[in-house]
Design an enzyme around this catalytic site. Structure first.
Site, PDB file in Angstrom:
ATOM      1  N   GLU A 118      -4.722   4.475   1.768  1.00 51.25           N
ATOM      2  CA  GLU A 118      -5.617   3.439   2.301  1.00 51.25           C
ATOM      3  C   GLU A 118      -6.564   4.115   3.289  1.00 51.25           C
ATOM      4  O   GLU A 118      -6.110   4.817   4.198  1.00 51.25           O
ATOM      5  CB  GLU A 118      -4.764   2.364   2.995  1.00 51.25           C
ATOM      6  CG  GLU A 118      -5.516   1.434   3.923  1.00 51.25           C
ATOM      7  CD  GLU A 118      -6.623   0.640   3.270  1.00 51.25           C
ATOM      8  OE1 GLU A 118      -6.332  -0.140   2.352  1.00 51.25           O
ATOM      9  OE2 GLU A 118      -7.797   0.839   3.682  1.00 51.25           O
ATOM     10  N   PRO A 177     -16.926   1.654   1.121  1.00 54.66           N
ATOM     11  CA  PRO A 177     -16.048   2.820   0.861  1.00 54.66           C
ATOM     12  C   PRO A 177     -15.443   2.806  -0.537  1.00 54.66           C
ATOM     13  O   PRO A 177     -15.001   3.833  -1.036  1.00 54.66           O
ATOM     14  CB  PRO A 177     -14.969   2.691   1.936  1.00 54.66           C
ATOM     15  CG  PRO A 177     -14.991   1.287   2.407  1.00 54.66           C
ATOM     16  CD  PRO A 177     -16.396   0.819   2.230  1.00 54.66           C
ATOM     17  N   ASP A 213      -3.016  -4.228   2.566  1.00 60.60           N
ATOM     18  CA  ASP A 213      -2.281  -5.417   3.037  1.00 60.60           C
ATOM     19  C   ASP A 213      -0.798  -5.323   2.695  1.00 60.60           C
ATOM     20  O   ASP A 213       0.003  -6.114   3.158  1.00 60.60           O
ATOM     21  CB  ASP A 213      -2.885  -6.691   2.418  1.00 60.60           C
ATOM     22  CG  ASP A 213      -2.984  -6.572   0.898  1.00 60.60           C
ATOM     23  OD1 ASP A 213      -4.104  -6.482   0.383  1.00 60.60           O
ATOM     24  OD2 ASP A 213      -1.936  -6.504   0.238  1.00 60.60           O
ATOM     25  N   GLN A 260     -15.454  -1.184   7.860  1.00 58.67           N
ATOM     26  CA  GLN A 260     -15.784  -2.546   7.404  1.00 58.67           C
ATOM     27  C   GLN A 260     -15.506  -3.557   8.528  1.00 58.67           C
ATOM     28  O   GLN A 260     -14.826  -3.253   9.498  1.00 58.67           O
ATOM     29  CB  GLN A 260     -14.929  -2.918   6.188  1.00 58.67           C
ATOM     30  CG  GLN A 260     -13.438  -2.676   6.376  1.00 58.67           C
ATOM     31  CD  GLN A 260     -12.735  -2.267   5.090  1.00 58.67           C
ATOM     32  OE1 GLN A 260     -13.160  -2.592   3.962  1.00 58.67           O
ATOM     33  NE2 GLN A 260     -11.631  -1.533   5.238  1.00 58.67           N
ATOM     34  N   ASP A 310      -6.068  -0.822  -5.977  1.00 61.47           N
ATOM     35  CA  ASP A 310      -6.157  -2.147  -5.358  1.00 61.47           C
ATOM     36  C   ASP A 310      -7.231  -2.086  -4.283  1.00 61.47           C
ATOM     37  O   ASP A 310      -6.977  -2.206  -3.077  1.00 61.47           O
ATOM     38  CB  ASP A 310      -4.803  -2.515  -4.750  1.00 61.47           C
ATOM     39  CG  ASP A 310      -4.851  -3.868  -4.072  1.00 61.47           C
ATOM     40  OD1 ASP A 310      -4.131  -4.059  -3.054  1.00 61.47           O
ATOM     41  OD2 ASP A 310      -5.647  -4.730  -4.514  1.00 61.47           O
ATOM     42  N   THR A 326     -11.252  -2.773  -2.611  1.00 64.85           N
ATOM     43  CA  THR A 326     -12.273  -3.791  -2.447  1.00 64.85           C
ATOM     44  C   THR A 326     -13.266  -3.648  -3.602  1.00 64.85           C
ATOM     45  O   THR A 326     -13.138  -2.739  -4.421  1.00 64.85           O
ATOM     46  CB  THR A 326     -13.002  -3.559  -1.104  1.00 64.85           C
ATOM     47  OG1 THR A 326     -13.101  -2.149  -0.872  1.00 64.85           O
ATOM     48  CG2 THR A 326     -12.233  -4.180   0.044  1.00 64.85           C
ATOM     49  N   ASP A 327     -14.253  -4.531  -3.636  1.00 68.49           N
ATOM     50  CA  ASP A 327     -15.237  -4.462  -4.727  1.00 68.49           C
ATOM     51  C   ASP A 327     -16.147  -3.242  -4.566  1.00 68.49           C
ATOM     52  O   ASP A 327     -16.177  -2.634  -3.494  1.00 68.49           O
ATOM     53  CB  ASP A 327     -16.049  -5.769  -4.731  1.00 68.49           C
ATOM     54  CG  ASP A 327     -15.171  -6.916  -5.234  1.00 68.49           C
ATOM     55  OD1 ASP A 327     -14.444  -7.503  -4.407  1.00 68.49           O
ATOM     56  OD2 ASP A 327     -15.152  -7.164  -6.451  1.00 68.49           O
TER      57      ASP A 327
HETATM   58  N1  SAM Z   1      -6.171  -7.274  -3.192  1.00 69.78           N
HETATM   59  C1  SAM Z   1      -7.541  -7.097  -2.795  1.00 69.78           C
HETATM   60  C2  SAM Z   1      -8.478  -7.343  -3.936  1.00 69.78           C
HETATM   61  O1  SAM Z   1      -8.000  -7.782  -4.969  1.00 69.78           O
HETATM   62  O2  SAM Z   1      -9.673  -7.146  -3.770  1.00 69.78           O
HETATM   63  C3  SAM Z   1      -7.737  -5.734  -2.214  1.00 69.78           C
HETATM   64  C4  SAM Z   1      -6.834  -5.574  -1.086  1.00 69.78           C
HETATM   65  S1  SAM Z   1      -6.915  -4.212  -0.095  1.00 69.78           S
HETATM   66  C5  SAM Z   1      -7.129  -4.995   1.425  1.00 69.78           C
HETATM   67  C6  SAM Z   1      -8.406  -3.364  -0.420  1.00 69.78           C
HETATM   68  C7  SAM Z   1      -8.400  -2.088   0.405  1.00 69.78           C
HETATM   69  O3  SAM Z   1      -9.133  -1.042  -0.234  1.00 69.78           O
HETATM   70  C8  SAM Z   1      -9.050  -2.228   1.791  1.00 69.78           C
HETATM   71  O4  SAM Z   1      -8.061  -2.224   2.781  1.00 69.78           O
HETATM   72  C9  SAM Z   1      -9.991  -1.017   1.906  1.00 69.78           C
HETATM   73  O5  SAM Z   1      -9.949  -0.406   3.174  1.00 69.78           O
HETATM   74  C10 SAM Z   1      -9.436  -0.110   0.822  1.00 69.78           C
HETATM   75  N2  SAM Z   1     -10.372   0.901   0.333  1.00 69.78           N
HETATM   76  C11 SAM Z   1     -11.687   0.751   0.046  1.00 69.78           C
HETATM   77  N3  SAM Z   1     -12.217   1.920  -0.363  1.00 69.78           N
HETATM   78  C12 SAM Z   1     -11.201   2.846  -0.345  1.00 69.78           C
HETATM   79  C13 SAM Z   1     -11.127   4.234  -0.655  1.00 69.78           C
HETATM   80  N4  SAM Z   1     -12.219   4.935  -1.073  1.00 69.78           N
HETATM   81  N5  SAM Z   1      -9.932   4.856  -0.519  1.00 69.78           N
HETATM   82  C14 SAM Z   1      -8.830   4.170  -0.084  1.00 69.78           C
HETATM   83  N6  SAM Z   1      -8.842   2.848   0.247  1.00 69.78           N
HETATM   84  C15 SAM Z   1     -10.023   2.195   0.105  1.00 69.78           C
END
Ligand code: SAM
Length: 294
Positions: free
Chosen positions: A105, A162, A86, A31, A155, A157-158
């Site tokens: 993560e 990924p 984070d 990303q 927690d 991403t939308d």
């Molecule tokens: N607090 C935020 C929210 O409410 O949207 C989300 C925070 S966190 C930064 C979201 C994390 O999900 C990202 O760092 C992303 O890399 C991770 N992520 C996305 N898809 C994933 C997957 N399949 N497995 C593990 N982590 C994933």
């Protein structure tokens, strides 16, 4: 000339923040990552143009995603966080006497950058002896697990990029398999106004796996679109039925510091507005109709 950042999450509504400084901007294998220092919200983590978390209002989401399931579970020992790079979710979990928390993560650079620029959010979360960090796809990780967890927090991403796999039926099947019988799943399910299909879609999916599925709402300034929804799923625990005196006693015992969560909000966040209740009623009725069809 001031610089501005416009979030691109919603197709026809944008929120724009005034930037003091662009601290980081780059692409990872998964990303685009930006870390902005903004006038209103301090440092802001942005992934693929979507605001993830900000120094000023992160406590609301991170406290409610964690303290609600942690105080709903009688004795949480093993917790799994999928996403959460984070560090804010893990920081909140570690306020409880849990044995270990796995943080899975997919993007190591999000954690590296958070440790460098967002220390106000992650604090010592990554260094705690109870934290187990795995750089892996959460959907893959759960297929490899044999020891059960008490609570799983998604927690992510939308559901783009990924994170798409983290919203599938197969994924929820896997989560169910690695949860203890009294286990709890919590996840974010987007804006109740701008993303109605996200919270309803996840509610419908989870109803297929858990007997207790309850959306709850929070108000986060940078998660625009009215009430922001989370969902609580379990087979044995109804978070709305927990006794306030018991919640107050546990909250008092831990003497943990919170700025949004408290026992009263634990109870009230599950009281939903009519526009959500009416959709749940229609869902229930259609489920009953399906179940009663011979
Ligand atoms: N607090 C935020 C929210 O409410 O949207 C989300 C925070 S966190 C930064 C979201 C994390 O999900 C990202 O760092 C992303 O890399 C991770 N992520 C996305 N898809 C994933 C997957 N399949 N497995 C593990 N982590 C994933």
């Amino acid at each position: 000339m001031p610089k501005w950042f416009s979030e691109t999450l919603h197709p026809s509504v944008r929120q724009t923040l005034k930037i003091k400084e662009i601290l980081y901007s780059g692409k990872t294998p998964f990303q685009k990552v930006q870390i902005l220092n903004t006038e209103q919200f301090g440092k802001v983590l942005v992934l693929d143009g979507v605001i993830q978390t900000t120094e000023k209002d992160e406590f609301i989401y991170h406290e409610m995603m964690t303290q609600v399931p942690l105080f709903s579970h009688p004795n949480p020992r093993r917790v799994l966080v999928i996403g959460g790079g984070d560090g804010g979710i893990v920081r909140e979990i570690l306020k409880h006497p849990i044995e270990e928390v796995y943080l899975v993560e997919i993007d190591e650079q999000v954690m590296t950058l958070s440790k460098k620029y967002l220390r106000a959010i992650c604090k010592g979360a990554f260094k705690d002896s109870r934290t187990r960090v795995r750089v892996e796809d959460g959907a893959q990780f759960i297929t490899e697990q044999t020891d059960p967890f008490d609570i799983v927090m998604i927690d992510s991403t939308d559901p783009i990029g990924p994170a798409k796999v983290l919203f599938s039926k197969k994924f929820y099947q896997g989560i169910k398999r690695i949860l203890n019988p009294a286990g709890i799943l919590v996840r974010q399910t987007g804006s109740t106004v701008f993303q109605p299909n996200e919270w309803m879609g996840n509610y419908h999916q989870l109803k297929g796996f858990f007997s207790q599925v309850h959306p709850f709402v929070i108000a986060v300034p940078t998660y625009i679109g009215g009430f922001f929804s989370l969902v609580f799923a379990s087979d044995q625990i109804d978070p709305r039925a927990l006794d306030l005196t018991m919640l107050k006693a546990r909250y008092g015992e831990l003497q943990l510091k919170t700025r949004y969560y408290n026992p009263e909000i634990h109870q009230s966040c599950f009281r939903l507005p009519e526009y959500m209740k009416s959709r749940l009623l229609v869902e229930e009725m259609s489920q009953n109709a399906v179940n009663s069809t011979p």
